[in-house]
Design a protein around this motif. Structure first.
Motif, PDB file in Angstrom:
ATOM      1  N   UNK A 181       0.826  -1.289  -0.062  1.00 46.71           N
ATOM      2  CA  UNK A 181      -0.126  -0.105   0.240  1.00 46.71           C
ATOM      3  C   UNK A 181       0.961   1.275   0.029  1.00 46.71           C
ATOM      4  N   UNK A 182       2.023   1.168   0.732  1.00 48.24           N
ATOM      5  CA  UNK A 182       2.949   2.403   0.826  1.00 48.24           C
ATOM      6  C   UNK A 182       3.382   2.584  -0.594  1.00 48.24           C
ATOM      7  N   UNK A 183       3.680   1.367  -1.156  1.00 43.55           N
ATOM      8  CA  UNK A 183       4.487   1.553  -2.359  1.00 43.55           C
ATOM      9  C   UNK A 183       3.523   2.111  -3.521  1.00 43.55           C
ATOM     10  N   UNK A 184       2.210   1.709  -3.337  1.00 43.32           N
ATOM     11  CA  UNK A 184       1.363   2.179  -4.438  1.00 43.32           C
ATOM     12  C   UNK A 184       0.657   3.601  -4.084  1.00 43.32           C
ATOM     13  N   UNK A 185       0.880   4.041  -2.844  1.00 41.07           N
ATOM     14  CA  UNK A 185       0.672   5.444  -2.650  1.00 41.07           C
ATOM     15  C   UNK A 185       1.764   6.303  -3.421  1.00 41.07           C
ATOM     16  N   UNK A 186       2.900   5.578  -3.093  1.00 40.61           N
ATOM     17  CA  UNK A 186       4.129   6.510  -3.578  1.00 40.61           C
ATOM     18  C   UNK A 186       4.015   6.747  -5.103  1.00 40.61           C
ATOM     19  N   UNK A 187       3.593   5.384  -5.738  1.00 40.70           N
ATOM     20  CA  UNK A 187       3.664   5.462  -7.414  1.00 40.70           C
ATOM     21  C   UNK A 187       2.356   6.384  -7.600  1.00 40.70           C
ATOM     22  N   UNK A 188       1.280   6.244  -6.884  1.00 41.29           N
ATOM     23  CA  UNK A 188       0.096   7.223  -7.130  1.00 41.29           C
ATOM     24  C   UNK A 188       0.654   8.669  -7.320  1.00 41.29           C
ATOM     25  N   UNK A 189       1.395   8.951  -6.225  1.00 39.80           N
ATOM     26  CA  UNK A 189       1.936  10.456  -6.182  1.00 39.80           C
ATOM     27  C   UNK A 189       2.757  10.800  -7.366  1.00 39.80           C
ATOM     28  N   UNK A 190       3.852   9.708  -7.682  1.00 38.25           N
ATOM     29  CA  UNK A 190       4.577  10.009  -8.717  1.00 38.25           C
ATOM     30  C   UNK A 190       3.785  10.185 -10.198  1.00 38.25           C
ATOM     31  N   UNK A 191       2.932   9.297 -10.207  1.00 37.11           N
ATOM     32  CA  UNK A 191       2.091   9.505 -11.513  1.00 37.11           C
ATOM     33  C   UNK A 191       1.272  10.968 -11.515  1.00 37.11           C
ATOM     34  N   UNK A 192       0.857  11.200 -10.402  1.00 40.49           N
ATOM     35  CA  UNK A 192       0.172  12.880 -10.196  1.00 40.49           C
ATOM     36  C   UNK A 192       1.347  13.779 -10.470  1.00 40.49           C
ATOM     37  N   UNK A 193       2.427  13.626 -10.184  1.00 35.05           N
ATOM     38  CA  UNK A 193       3.571  14.444 -10.442  1.00 35.05           C
ATOM     39  C   UNK A 193       3.896  14.833 -12.028  1.00 35.05           C
ATOM     40  N   UNK A 194       3.885  13.487 -12.427  1.00 35.12           N
ATOM     41  CA  UNK A 194       4.157  13.572 -13.765  1.00 35.12           C
ATOM     42  C   UNK A 194       3.066  14.243 -14.663  1.00 35.12           C
TER      43      UNK A 194
END
Length: 231
Positions: free
Chosen positions: A83-96
């Motif tokens: 879940x922590x990894x998914x949250x980090x990836x979601x944040x990265x996608x939002x930033x991109x």
């Protein structure tokens, strides 16, 4: 007297040549600026596309893979980590996505597009003015360009003008777009027509005001508040 006349003629010719050279130099600088803006715009578009197609695709795949792992993982500790990894990836996608949209927003060269529109207007003389330092948002840029095109098309279709005006000016609280001419519209009704209604609808979507008249020449006077530029 002959020598004085020859001297005056030479001086006049030299002054005229100097003015022509200054004009040519200004035109050359303007073309260079336009080419630089176009090259910058194309490069921003290329970078935005590359980021979207490569990094965005990889992040999307990673998010899907983590979601699949979460569906089959039972341990609480492992699920928390995923879940922590998914949250980090979601944040990265939002930033991109924000970065890509930002690049596309900047890539719309409003001044260059309006200048090109003014130069291509061959119906009559067109006085162009652009006085904007704070670039509008992407949606407003598209709307301003569409409004300007529609207004100039109306002049060609309905007016017998010999001179027209296109100006976009920034004020402290709003943007002001004016398209006007010195012609007569005859029996043309500014309250009718799909094109003019589209202009009103676009302006209304930004909570702006559009005044359209055809009495003393065709005239569109638009003000759009800055705080409403991205509906």
């Amino acid at each position: 007297e002959a020598a004085r006349a020859a001297r005056n003629s030479l001086r006049d010719d030299a002054k005229e040549l100097s003015l022509k050279l200054e004009q040519q130099n200004r035109e050359l600088l303007e073309r260079q600026d336009a080419e630089i803006r176009l090259a910058t715009t194309n490069e921003r578009n290329r970078i935005a596309r590359d980021v979207h197609d490569s990094v965005g695709h990889l992040l999307s795949s990673a998010i899907l893979q983590v979601g699949a792992l979460l569906a089959v993982t039972r341990g609480d500790s492992a699920r928390r980590g995923l879940n922590d990894l998914k949250s980090t990836l979601d944040d990265a996608m939002g930033s991109i996505r924000a970065s890509v949209h930002g690049l596309f927003d900047e890539s719309i060269d409003l001044r260059g597009q309006l200048e090109a529109l003014a130069k291509s207007f061959a119906f009559c003389r067109l006085d162009f003015r652009y006085a904007v330092t704070t670039e509008p948002g992407r949606k407003l840029k598209y709307s301003l360009l569409a409004i300007a095109r529609e207004a100039l098309s109306n002049i060609i279709r309905h007016s017998d003008a010999t001179r027209a005006q296109l100006s976009l000016v920034e004020h402290p609280a709003f943007y002001q777009l004016i398209v006007a001419d010195n012609g007569t519209a005859g029996s043309y009704d500014p309250g009718a027509g799909i094109g003019l209604q589209n202009i009103r609808d676009r302006v209304a979507s930004f909570r702006g005001v559009a005044n359209i008249t055809a009495g003393d020449g065709f005239r569109i006077f638009i003000t759009i508040p800055k705080k409403e530029e991205t509906p």
